[in-house]
Scaffold this motif. Structure first.
Motif, PDB file in Angstrom:
ATOM      1  N   ILE A 171       0.812  -1.225   0.000  1.00 52.14           N
ATOM      2  CA  ILE A 171       0.000   0.000   0.000  1.00 52.14           C
ATOM      3  C   ILE A 171       0.839   1.266   0.000  1.00 52.14           C
ATOM      4  O   ILE A 171       0.316   2.362  -0.193  1.00 52.14           O
ATOM      5  CB  ILE A 171      -0.978   0.025   1.195  1.00 52.14           C
ATOM      6  CG1 ILE A 171      -0.220  -0.069   2.522  1.00 52.14           C
ATOM      7  CG2 ILE A 171      -1.997  -1.090   1.069  1.00 52.14           C
ATOM      8  CD1 ILE A 171      -1.119   0.137   3.733  1.00 52.14           C
ATOM      9  N   TRP A 172       2.146   1.123   0.223  1.00 49.57           N
ATOM     10  CA  TRP A 172       3.034   2.300   0.176  1.00 49.57           C
ATOM     11  C   TRP A 172       3.715   2.425  -1.184  1.00 49.57           C
ATOM     12  O   TRP A 172       4.577   3.281  -1.371  1.00 49.57           O
ATOM     13  CB  TRP A 172       4.085   2.207   1.278  1.00 49.57           C
ATOM     14  CG  TRP A 172       3.461   2.225   2.646  1.00 49.57           C
ATOM     15  CD1 TRP A 172       2.965   3.310   3.320  1.00 49.57           C
ATOM     16  CD2 TRP A 172       3.214   1.094   3.461  1.00 49.57           C
ATOM     17  NE1 TRP A 172       2.429   2.924   4.517  1.00 49.57           N
ATOM     18  CE2 TRP A 172       2.565   1.559   4.641  1.00 49.57           C
ATOM     19  CE3 TRP A 172       3.462  -0.270   3.352  1.00 49.57           C
ATOM     20  CZ2 TRP A 172       2.176   0.704   5.668  1.00 49.57           C
ATOM     21  CZ3 TRP A 172       3.070  -1.112   4.365  1.00 49.57           C
ATOM     22  CH2 TRP A 172       2.440  -0.623   5.508  1.00 49.57           C
ATOM     23  N   GLY A 173       3.359   1.541  -2.126  1.00 53.73           N
ATOM     24  CA  GLY A 173       3.932   1.609  -3.467  1.00 53.73           C
ATOM     25  C   GLY A 173       5.283   0.940  -3.592  1.00 53.73           C
ATOM     26  O   GLY A 173       5.955   1.083  -4.615  1.00 53.73           O
ATOM     27  N   LEU A 174       5.695   0.168  -2.576  1.00 58.48           N
ATOM     28  CA  LEU A 174       6.982  -0.522  -2.629  1.00 58.48           C
ATOM     29  C   LEU A 174       6.824  -1.905  -3.238  1.00 58.48           C
ATOM     30  O   LEU A 174       5.861  -2.622  -2.960  1.00 58.48           O
ATOM     31  CB  LEU A 174       7.576  -0.645  -1.221  1.00 58.48           C
ATOM     32  CG  LEU A 174       7.787   0.678  -0.461  1.00 58.48           C
ATOM     33  CD1 LEU A 174       8.363   0.408   0.922  1.00 58.48           C
ATOM     34  CD2 LEU A 174       8.701   1.613  -1.254  1.00 58.48           C
ATOM     35  N   VAL A 175       7.790  -2.276  -4.081  1.00 58.17           N
ATOM     36  CA  VAL A 175       7.734  -3.558  -4.785  1.00 58.17           C
ATOM     37  C   VAL A 175       8.049  -4.699  -3.813  1.00 58.17           C
ATOM     38  O   VAL A 175       9.078  -4.684  -3.136  1.00 58.17           O
ATOM     39  CB  VAL A 175       8.734  -3.575  -5.954  1.00 58.17           C
ATOM     40  CG1 VAL A 175       8.752  -4.951  -6.623  1.00 58.17           C
ATOM     41  CG2 VAL A 175       8.383  -2.499  -6.970  1.00 58.17           C
ATOM     42  N   THR A 176       7.159  -5.700  -3.757  1.00 57.56           N
ATOM     43  CA  THR A 176       7.387  -6.856  -2.887  1.00 57.56           C
ATOM     44  C   THR A 176       7.622  -8.139  -3.680  1.00 57.56           C
ATOM     45  O   THR A 176       8.056  -9.143  -3.128  1.00 57.56           O
ATOM     46  CB  THR A 176       6.186  -7.073  -1.941  1.00 57.56           C
ATOM     47  OG1 THR A 176       5.015  -7.298  -2.726  1.00 57.56           O
ATOM     48  CG2 THR A 176       5.977  -5.856  -1.046  1.00 57.56           C
ATOM     49  N   TYR A 177       7.307  -8.111  -4.985  1.00 57.35           N
ATOM     50  CA  TYR A 177       7.544  -9.295  -5.818  1.00 57.35           C
ATOM     51  C   TYR A 177       7.524  -8.895  -7.285  1.00 57.35           C
ATOM     52  O   TYR A 177       6.727  -8.050  -7.703  1.00 57.35           O
ATOM     53  CB  TYR A 177       6.457 -10.359  -5.587  1.00 57.35           C
ATOM     54  CG  TYR A 177       6.527 -11.510  -6.569  1.00 57.35           C
ATOM     55  CD1 TYR A 177       7.425 -12.559  -6.381  1.00 57.35           C
ATOM     56  CD2 TYR A 177       5.706 -11.533  -7.707  1.00 57.35           C
ATOM     57  CE1 TYR A 177       7.500 -13.596  -7.292  1.00 57.35           C
ATOM     58  CE2 TYR A 177       5.782 -12.569  -8.622  1.00 57.35           C
ATOM     59  CZ  TYR A 177       6.678 -13.607  -8.416  1.00 57.35           C
ATOM     60  OH  TYR A 177       6.771 -14.625  -9.315  1.00 57.35           O
ATOM     61  N   VAL A 178       8.428  -9.470  -8.066  1.00 52.41           N
ATOM     62  CA  VAL A 178       8.377  -9.373  -9.528  1.00 52.41           C
ATOM     63  C   VAL A 178       8.720 -10.739 -10.105  1.00 52.41           C
ATOM     64  O   VAL A 178       9.521 -11.478  -9.520  1.00 52.41           O
ATOM     65  CB  VAL A 178       9.364  -8.320 -10.087  1.00 52.41           C
ATOM     66  CG1 VAL A 178       8.915  -6.908  -9.762  1.00 52.41           C
ATOM     67  CG2 VAL A 178      10.774  -8.573  -9.583  1.00 52.41           C
ATOM     68  N   ASN A 179       8.115 -11.084 -11.238  1.00 54.57           N
ATOM     69  CA  ASN A 179       8.485 -12.346 -11.877  1.00 54.57           C
ATOM     70  C   ASN A 179       9.546 -12.103 -12.943  1.00 54.57           C
ATOM     71  O   ASN A 179       9.922 -10.950 -13.236  1.00 54.57           O
ATOM     72  CB  ASN A 179       7.254 -13.064 -12.437  1.00 54.57           C
ATOM     73  CG  ASN A 179       6.650 -12.347 -13.632  1.00 54.57           C
ATOM     74  OD1 ASN A 179       6.972 -11.200 -13.907  1.00 54.57           O
ATOM     75  ND2 ASN A 179       5.758 -13.035 -14.348  1.00 54.57           N
ATOM     76  N   ASP A 180      10.044 -13.190 -13.524  1.00 52.39           N
ATOM     77  CA  ASP A 180      11.155 -13.080 -14.487  1.00 52.39           C
ATOM     78  C   ASP A 180      10.764 -12.273 -15.720  1.00 52.39           C
ATOM     79  O   ASP A 180      11.585 -11.514 -16.264  1.00 52.39           O
ATOM     80  CB  ASP A 180      11.613 -14.483 -14.913  1.00 52.39           C
ATOM     81  CG  ASP A 180      12.292 -15.239 -13.777  1.00 52.39           C
ATOM     82  OD1 ASP A 180      12.798 -14.565 -12.848  1.00 52.39           O
ATOM     83  OD2 ASP A 180      12.315 -16.484 -13.812  1.00 52.39           O
ATOM     84  N   GLU A 181       9.520 -12.449 -16.176  1.00 49.48           N
ATOM     85  CA  GLU A 181       9.070 -11.722 -17.367  1.00 49.48           C
ATOM     86  C   GLU A 181       9.088 -10.206 -17.137  1.00 49.48           C
ATOM     87  O   GLU A 181       9.411  -9.439 -18.037  1.00 49.48           O
ATOM     88  CB  GLU A 181       7.658 -12.179 -17.752  1.00 49.48           C
ATOM     89  CG  GLU A 181       7.569 -13.620 -18.221  1.00 49.48           C
ATOM     90  CD  GLU A 181       8.397 -13.860 -19.476  1.00 49.48           C
ATOM     91  OE1 GLU A 181       8.344 -13.008 -20.380  1.00 49.48           O
ATOM     92  OE2 GLU A 181       9.090 -14.890 -19.539  1.00 49.48           O
ATOM     93  N   PHE A 182       8.750  -9.798 -15.928  1.00 45.93           N
ATOM     94  CA  PHE A 182       8.794  -8.373 -15.595  1.00 45.93           C
ATOM     95  C   PHE A 182      10.234  -7.855 -15.670  1.00 45.93           C
ATOM     96  O   PHE A 182      10.498  -6.753 -16.183  1.00 45.93           O
ATOM     97  CB  PHE A 182       8.218  -8.136 -14.203  1.00 45.93           C
ATOM     98  CG  PHE A 182       8.058  -6.683 -13.844  1.00 45.93           C
ATOM     99  CD1 PHE A 182       6.838  -6.038 -13.992  1.00 45.93           C
ATOM    100  CD2 PHE A 182       9.136  -5.932 -13.361  1.00 45.93           C
ATOM    101  CE1 PHE A 182       6.685  -4.700 -13.673  1.00 45.93           C
ATOM    102  CE2 PHE A 182       8.996  -4.598 -13.043  1.00 45.93           C
ATOM    103  CZ  PHE A 182       7.765  -3.977 -13.202  1.00 45.93           C
ATOM    104  N   CYS A 183      11.172  -8.644 -15.154  1.00 43.55           N
ATOM    105  CA  CYS A 183      12.585  -8.240 -15.165  1.00 43.55           C
ATOM    106  C   CYS A 183      13.108  -8.103 -16.595  1.00 43.55           C
ATOM    107  O   CYS A 183      13.841  -7.157 -16.909  1.00 43.55           O
ATOM    108  CB  CYS A 183      13.430  -9.257 -14.393  1.00 43.55           C
ATOM    109  SG  CYS A 183      13.097  -9.285 -12.623  1.00 43.55           S
ATOM    110  N   ILE A 184      12.737  -9.046 -17.450  1.00 43.42           N
ATOM    111  CA  ILE A 184      13.175  -8.995 -18.848  1.00 43.42           C
ATOM    112  C   ILE A 184      12.669  -7.726 -19.526  1.00 43.42           C
ATOM    113  O   ILE A 184      13.412  -7.028 -20.225  1.00 43.42           O
ATOM    114  CB  ILE A 184      12.687 -10.247 -19.607  1.00 43.42           C
ATOM    115  CG1 ILE A 184      13.399 -11.488 -19.084  1.00 43.42           C
ATOM    116  CG2 ILE A 184      12.898 -10.093 -21.112  1.00 43.42           C
ATOM    117  CD1 ILE A 184      12.821 -12.798 -19.588  1.00 43.42           C
ATOM    118  N   LEU A 185      11.408  -7.388 -19.307  1.00 47.72           N
ATOM    119  CA  LEU A 185      10.813  -6.212 -19.931  1.00 47.72           C
ATOM    120  C   LEU A 185      11.418  -4.916 -19.390  1.00 47.72           C
ATOM    121  O   LEU A 185      11.690  -3.975 -20.141  1.00 47.72           O
ATOM    122  CB  LEU A 185       9.304  -6.215 -19.705  1.00 47.72           C
ATOM    123  CG  LEU A 185       8.552  -5.032 -20.321  1.00 47.72           C
ATOM    124  CD1 LEU A 185       8.514  -5.159 -21.837  1.00 47.72           C
ATOM    125  CD2 LEU A 185       7.144  -4.944 -19.771  1.00 47.72           C
TER     126      LEU A 185
END
Length: 222
Positions: free
Chosen positions: A170-184
């Motif tokens: 809720i504070w806009g901080l990233v708590t998880y990303v998947n590999d596809e997100f990292c590639i993009l």
């Protein structure tokens, strides 16, 4: 497998007698089972159709009775993994219906109680049936949990491979990303984790995220 033990021995006459009683009363037990108020509550609770009721007769009665008959005469014979009789197809169905393990176990108990009352067994046979149904409950719980976890993992893998995913709090901080997100994004996970989403998103995206966070904070659907 559950490590139950059983020291009861049955004569050939006892085996034949109890098997005959179970086979003779199959239809009567099914009818009694379906007439229970708890079964109607179960069917209504999970919106089970008339056609789908056949699944429960097949899996919750016929398979269990087969299991009972196969294992009634052999001490610890049921402990082999091949007697785990509930299938992935069946668990796919209960996952789709969002049926709870507690409700499944209640169905098992009702079947057991009806069977005991109908065949009017002695204490020795009663003890054996109780033991076997305890094992059925353990197998059901074990398979339910392991299969649901497997299905969730399959779902997560499918989503991860076909979508660009990022989770933010809720504070806009990233708590998880998947590999596809990292590639993009051309960032690795270490660079993205616990960073503010606004640092690496476009202006239009920032407006969307702000709207999303405001909705969530107010417990509204976005």
């Amino acid at each position: 497998p559950p490590s139950f033990s059983n020291d009861l021995n049955f004569s050939e006459i006892e085996k034949s007698d109890i098997k005959s009683k179970i086979n003779l009363n199959k239809n009567k037990i099914i009818e009694k089972w379906l007439s229970y108020n708890e079964i109607d509550i179960f069917i209504n609770k999970f919106n089970i159709t008339k056609d789908e009721k056949k699944i429960y007769i097949k899996y919750f009665w016929e398979k269990i009775i087969d299991f009972l008959l196969e294992n009634f005469w052999e001490n610890n014979h049921w402990l082999d993994e091949k007697y785990v009789f509930l299938t992935t197809k069946f668990f796919d169905y209960i996952k789709w219906k969002d049926i709870w393990i507690d409700d499944l176990l209640k169905i098992i108990i009702i079947i057991k109680n009806i069977a005991i009352k109908t065949i009017k067994c002695n204490y020795k046979i009663l003890s054996e049936i109780n033991l076997i149904f305890d094992i059925i409950g353990v197998i059901l719980s074990k398979d339910y949990n392991s299969t649901i976890i497997k299905l969730l993992n399959e779902y997560k893998n499918a989503i991860d491979k076909s979508n660009i995913i990022a989770k933010i709090n809720i504070w806009g901080l990233v708590t998880y990303v998947n590999d596809e997100f990292c590639i993009l994004s051309w960032f690795n996970k270490e660079e993205l984790m616990w960073k503010n989403y606004a640092e690496f998103s476009y202006t239009d995206t920032q407006k969307t995220i702000k709207e999303l966070l405001n909705k969530i904070k107010n417990k509204e659907v976005w």
